[in-house]
Design an enzyme around this catalytic site. Structure first.
Site, PDB file in Angstrom:
ATOM      1  CG  HIS A 121      17.216  -8.747  22.992  1.00 20.62           C
ATOM      2  ND1 HIS A 121      18.369  -8.260  23.298  1.00 20.62           N
ATOM      3  CD2 HIS A 121      17.109 -10.059  22.719  1.00 20.62           C
ATOM      4  CE1 HIS A 121      19.401  -9.464  23.307  1.00 20.62           C
ATOM      5  NE2 HIS A 121      18.538 -10.418  22.928  1.00 20.62           N
ATOM      6  CG  ASP A 198      15.334  -4.894  18.382  1.00 24.14           C
ATOM      7  OD1 ASP A 198      15.780  -5.518  17.540  1.00 24.14           O
ATOM      8  OD2 ASP A 198      15.456  -5.390  19.549  1.00 24.14           O
ATOM      9  CD  GLN A 201      14.170 -12.227  16.674  1.00 23.23           C
ATOM     10  OE1 GLN A 201      13.963 -13.467  15.946  1.00 23.23           O
ATOM     11  NE2 GLN A 201      15.577 -12.840  17.211  1.00 23.23           N
ATOM     12  CE  LYS A 224      18.894 -11.878  16.681  1.00 21.05           C
ATOM     13  NZ  LYS A 224      19.003 -13.299  17.392  1.00 21.05           N
ATOM     14  CB  CYS A 364      18.407 -11.479  25.858  1.00 19.63           C
ATOM     15  SG  CYS A 364      20.167 -12.198  25.825  1.00 19.63           S
TER      16      CYS A 364
END
Length: 409
Positions: A121, A198, A201, A224, A364
């Site tokens: 991302h 990261d 997700q 999220k 993104c």
């Protein structure tokens, strides 16, 4: 778990859009919020709205207890060793920027390497680009296999003794790929590099254990994972955070302020300058309560089953291309696709007319779009409140989209 019963707990999902029952397939962008989270935030503002840490009055004490209680919930949720390792931020982007600016700025110099991948991302690309420019370090990219997955052989070939930082997303927001970040961390540590993950997700969908992953930093966002917007988390190993300088200065994060110099509070507060995101943190705590009551293992199993069903159904649509691994075992609940001769924005517009919300654009991830040789894609993403019926409606909508544009042209 029964997704039909879970769906009822989310007020926004019980509505019609353009005359159709809403089918929300955009949780990778932001998830919807259950009533319990909304009510918890409302309760704070109605019943004990106050600043934290500074006051001794009743409202301030109650707000502080709830705020710091949320930090403990986060610690337990990701299995960190201490609440000192849990920093509240504005979100994943802010967390990754903090690592790049504070840790990267102090530990990188000319000749050093930062390793990321083509699937990242923008939030896990641009901070490293900027700190590389400032320090003279080199930014390197892990290659991807044909199906968009990462090979550990390529990891071993890319990471060298000059590598100081490796930063990889655990789950791709485009390809749905679940990356082997635990194994990548092991390779990074063999070369003396730190591992940044990261988790934007992955945290909402998989059981995360930062100590098992042995990552040095881990970033994720509340919005999220059925929590409010504007709040996120940076986990960092205590010994690393203790040696890092804050990137925001002001009230709350100080110990002593003199005329020419100042000292900082202990962890985690030295990184939380100014009035913190109190309602957001309390809402995130409520979101964690909600997810843990259902069970992360149950959520993961449901999404895996639903993704496999969707892959099979969507693959039968003529002219539809799905990006990423074909094997549902290798992906989370994200399916990115294009329909022949139809622009992704047109696909999303027609689906919206049917009450189906999907995302369209570059997500993104422009370097990944270039690698895929497309300018943009459409994306359906699933969560605990989605059903096989939602998938069927999506497929029906795609068939209608194809028929509509074949008749137009």
């Amino acid at each position: 778990m029964n997704p039909y019963e879970i769906r009822k707990l989310f007020p926004i999902l019980n509505q019609e859009v353009n005359g159709h029952q809403l089918v929300y397939l955009d949780s990778a962008a932001t998830s919807q919020k259950p009533a319990s989270v909304i009510e918890t935030i409302e309760e704070y503002y109605r019943g004990y709205n106050s600043n934290v840490h500074r006051g001794v009055h009743t409202l301030g004490t109650k707000a502080t207890d709830a705020y710091e209680g949320a930090r403990e919930k986060v610690r337990k949720f990701i299995n960190a060793a201490s609440t000192e390792e849990i920093i509240f931020t504005k979100g994943t982007t802010a967390s990754l920027n903090m690592v790049a600016r504070s840790y990267g700025g102090a530990n990188l110099s000319a000749g050093d390497e930062i390793v990321i991948s083509y699937m990242e991302h923008h939030s896990n690309i641009i901070p490293w680009q900027q700190i590389a420019k400032q320090t003279g370090a080199t930014l390197k990219y892990l290659p991807l296999k044909e199906d968009g997955t990462i090979s550990l052989d390529d990891v071993r070939a890319t990471i060298t003794d000059s590598t100081k930082i490796v930063s990889i997303m655990q789950v791709s927001n485009v390809l749905g790929v679940i990356n082997p970040v635990k194994e990548i961390a092991e390779i990074a540590h063999e070369h003396g590099a730190v591992m940044v993950v990261d988790g934007a997700q992955s945290t909402p969908h998989l059981k995360v254990d930062v100590r098992d992953l042995d990552c040095d930093f881990f970033a994720f966002s509340s919005h999220k994972m059925v929590g409010p917007t504007g709040i996120g988390v940076l986990y960092g190993k205590k010994e690393l955070l203790e040696n890092m300088e804050p990137v925001e200065f002001g009230g709350e994060m100080i110990d002593f302020v003199g005329l020419q110099d100042s000292t900082w509070k202990e962890l985690p507060w030295k990184f939380e300058g100014g009035t913190p995101i109190i309602a957001g943190a309390i809402g995130l705590g409520a979101a964690i309560d909600f997810l843990e009551e259902i069970g992360m293992e149950n959520i993961e199993a449901h999404e895996h089953k639903l993704t496999a069903y969707a892959m099979k159904k969507m693959s039968a649509v003529e002219g539809l291309t799905i990006f990423g691994p074909v094997d549902p075992e290798k992906r989370a609940g994200v399916i990115t696709f294009n329909l022949d001769e139809v622009h992704p924005h047109d696909v999303a517009t027609v689906l919206d007319a049917e009450g189906i919300a999907v995302r369209a654009g570059h997500h993104c991830a422009q370097p990944l779009m270039k690698w895929l040789n497309v300018s943009s894609t459409a994306r359906a993403s699933f969560y605990l409140y989605n059903t096989e019926e939602d998938v069927d409606k999506l497929v029906d909508g795609l068939v209608k989209t194809k028929e509509y544009f074949s008749n137009v042209f």
